[in-house]
Design an enzyme around this catalytic site. Structure first.
Site, PDB file in Angstrom:
ATOM      1  N   TYR A 138      44.808 -76.577  12.820  1.00  0.00           N
ATOM      2  CA  TYR A 138      44.817 -76.305  14.237  1.00  0.00           C
ATOM      3  C   TYR A 138      43.596 -76.725  14.938  1.00  0.00           C
ATOM      4  O   TYR A 138      43.461 -77.044  15.879  1.00  0.00           O
ATOM      5  CB  TYR A 138      44.593 -74.645  14.635  1.00  0.00           C
ATOM      6  CG  TYR A 138      45.733 -73.770  14.143  1.00  0.00           C
ATOM      7  CD1 TYR A 138      46.991 -74.472  14.163  1.00  0.00           C
ATOM      8  CD2 TYR A 138      45.600 -72.431  14.441  1.00  0.00           C
ATOM      9  CE1 TYR A 138      48.157 -73.526  13.697  1.00  0.00           C
ATOM     10  CE2 TYR A 138      46.809 -71.706  14.187  1.00  0.00           C
ATOM     11  CZ  TYR A 138      47.993 -72.184  13.897  1.00  0.00           C
ATOM     12  OH  TYR A 138      49.066 -71.381  13.736  1.00  0.00           O
ATOM     13  N   LYS A 187      49.313 -73.111  -0.836  1.00  0.00           N
ATOM     14  CA  LYS A 187      50.738 -73.802  -1.171  1.00  0.00           C
ATOM     15  C   LYS A 187      50.177 -75.132  -1.969  1.00  0.00           C
ATOM     16  O   LYS A 187      50.206 -76.282  -1.740  1.00  0.00           O
ATOM     17  CB  LYS A 187      51.087 -74.487   0.366  1.00  0.00           C
ATOM     18  CG  LYS A 187      52.555 -75.168   0.020  1.00  0.00           C
ATOM     19  CD  LYS A 187      53.813 -74.241   0.089  1.00  0.00           C
ATOM     20  CE  LYS A 187      54.791 -74.816  -0.383  1.00  0.00           C
ATOM     21  NZ  LYS A 187      56.151 -74.072  -0.873  1.00  0.00           N
ATOM     22  N   ASP A 225      55.301 -69.353   0.882  1.00  0.00           N
ATOM     23  CA  ASP A 225      56.557 -69.003   1.005  1.00  0.00           C
ATOM     24  C   ASP A 225      56.826 -67.663   0.492  1.00  0.00           C
ATOM     25  O   ASP A 225      57.853 -66.958   0.886  1.00  0.00           O
ATOM     26  CB  ASP A 225      57.672 -70.297   0.749  1.00  0.00           C
ATOM     27  CG  ASP A 225      57.151 -70.730  -0.727  1.00  0.00           C
ATOM     28  OD1 ASP A 225      56.033 -70.614  -1.109  1.00  0.00           O
ATOM     29  OD2 ASP A 225      57.820 -71.684  -1.142  1.00  0.00           O
ATOM     30  N   ASP A 266      48.203 -67.087  10.503  1.00  0.00           N
ATOM     31  CA  ASP A 266      48.649 -66.679  11.760  1.00  0.00           C
ATOM     32  C   ASP A 266      50.354 -66.242  11.756  1.00  0.00           C
ATOM     33  O   ASP A 266      50.449 -65.306  12.234  1.00  0.00           O
ATOM     34  CB  ASP A 266      48.890 -68.544  12.726  1.00  0.00           C
ATOM     35  CG  ASP A 266      49.175 -67.952  13.976  1.00  0.00           C
ATOM     36  OD1 ASP A 266      49.221 -66.836  14.459  1.00  0.00           O
ATOM     37  OD2 ASP A 266      49.164 -69.045  14.715  1.00  0.00           O
ATOM     38  N   ASP A 274      51.555 -61.946  11.700  1.00  0.00           N
ATOM     39  CA  ASP A 274      52.544 -61.490  12.633  1.00  0.00           C
ATOM     40  C   ASP A 274      53.573 -60.833  11.770  1.00  0.00           C
ATOM     41  O   ASP A 274      54.258 -59.658  12.371  1.00  0.00           O
ATOM     42  CB  ASP A 274      53.080 -62.530  13.516  1.00  0.00           C
ATOM     43  CG  ASP A 274      52.479 -62.867  14.754  1.00  0.00           C
ATOM     44  OD1 ASP A 274      51.194 -62.360  14.954  1.00  0.00           O
ATOM     45  OD2 ASP A 274      53.036 -63.220  15.660  1.00  0.00           O
TER      46      ASP A 274
END
Ligand code: NAD
Length: 351
Positions: free
Chosen positions: A135, A186, A218, A242, A246
């Site tokens: 980001y 990852k 994942d 992020d 959620d």
């Protein structure tokens, strides 16, 4: 104790008003001052983070934020959009640690889309790094290649000290909970997160009592749905956090239930619900204010070191739920459907 109150856009003003009422109900010595941010900042001063708002936030001990954003601002230049105000204030205040608890209240087990036996008793703390990663990494942008084709670039990057400081937050929190940290990365394909994993392993030597595990993002997304109770503290970078936070929020029935805290190195913090400004229901007095009210409880706990009053607020929320009060997003048959302000009043009464 100085609190900058930034209601923002959409349902922000409605839900923040309820949290402010609850804070006032504690009868503490709190000085609360309001200022605009996001679309409201743009309307007031042509800037999603007006100078005066930033100044107020810097001078305060803590910030209570509603949410920012509205579709009507989507056509503005990127630096004027409401979300930029949020990213900037996080950066300016150096709020690198985002804490998002996902806790299922027993009364809401049937509001979750997962089976009650999968989610009941759920209590996860997601620790998300907030000021680095893809980001913020440079270079970024959209450019035109020599052949005339457009290309978009973002850069994922973390340095060792950034990983270490968020790791410490996670390990310290785990020490006060069930002493389990799951670091999500990852590392099989992304070097940035290969370093992340190495640093977490090095750091874990300072916390011999904490059990550290690693999971690819994942798989973590899958495990959160399959068997979420296996997790205690999850720590991860900005973009994975992020998304996973959620996802975790839905385990609890509604994103309207989930508070968050973003802390700097001295426990100054910005406290806000995990959800956005919900323009689809703004102005109707039907939003769930509990995530914001619970954010105020986190403020008392993490910035003002006031566990007693944090727990008072949390117990008042539990009481309102146990008494059957529900906003539309968590309503199930047999409970009492109430408005945003009625829910705030129910919590205040329970307090
Ligand atoms: P959102 O979280 O605002 O809404 C998603 C869905 O959840 C909507 O159906 C909404 O009605 C519902 N919802 C959210 N909060 C609720 C509450 N308290 N009570 C009941 N229902 C609730 O996400 P979105 O729709 O993707 O984004 C809307 C706007 O919010 C966009 O402009 C986005 O950029 C912004 N946004 C802001 C933040 C923030 O301020 N931290 C975070 C996410 C999105």
């Amino acid at each position: 104790m100085k609190i900058a109150v930034l209601p923002g856009d959409g349902i922000g003003p409605e839900i923040v008003a309820q949290a402010v009422n609850v804070l006032k109900g504690l009868k503490l010595d709190l000085e609360m001052t309001e200022a605009p941010i996001g679309g409201a900042g743009y309307e007031a001063a042509g800037d999603p983070l007006p100078d005066a708002t930033l100044q107020l936030a810097k001078e305060a001990d803590a910030v209570l934020l509603g949410a920012v954003g509205d579709w009507k601002y989507d056509k503005l230049e990127r630096h004027l959009r409401p979300e930029r105000g949020l990213l900037r204030i996080r950066k300016e205040l150096n709020l690198f640690a985002n804490l998002r608890p996902a806790l299922l209240y027993p009364e809401l087990a049937s509001a979750s889309t997962l089976k009650p036996e999968v989610v009941s008793g759920l209590d996860i703390m997601i620790v998300r790094e907030l000021t680095g990663d893809i980001y913020f990494g440079q270079p970024r942008g959209i450019s035109t290649l020599e052949n005339g084709e457009r290309e978009g670039i973002n850069t994922m990057r973390y340095n060792e000290s950034e990983i270490k400081r968020i790791g410490r937050v996670a390990f310290d929190i785990a020490m006060k909970r069930n002493k389990k940290v799951c670091s999500v990365d990852k590392a099989n394909v992304l070097e940035t997160t290969e370093l992340w994993r190495q640093v977490m392993i090095e750091l874990s030597k300072d916390y011999p009592e904490v059990e550290l595990s690693h999971m690819y993002v994942d798989n973590a997304a899958m495990q959160l749905i399959r068997a979420p109770k296996q997790f205690d503290v999850m720590v991860t970078g900005n973009i994975f956090g992020d998304i996973l936070s959620d996802e975790a929020s839905m385990l609890t029935g509604s994103i309207g239930m989930l508070p968050s805290a973003s802390l700097d190195a001295n426990n100054k913090g910005m406290y806000e619900p995990s959800h956005g400004s919900a323009p689809d229901i703004a102005g109707k007095n039907i939003a769930n204010p509990l995530a914001t009210i619970l954010s105020a409880a986190m403020m008392l706990r993490y910035t003002f070191n006031d566990e007693t009053n944090a727990v008072r607020i949390e117990n008042a929320v539990k009481k309102a739920l146990a008494d059957g009060y529900r906003t539309a997003d968590i309503y199930t048959e047999g409970t009492k459907k109430v408005t945003c302000s009625d829910m705030g009043a129910a919590v205040l009464a329970a307090l």
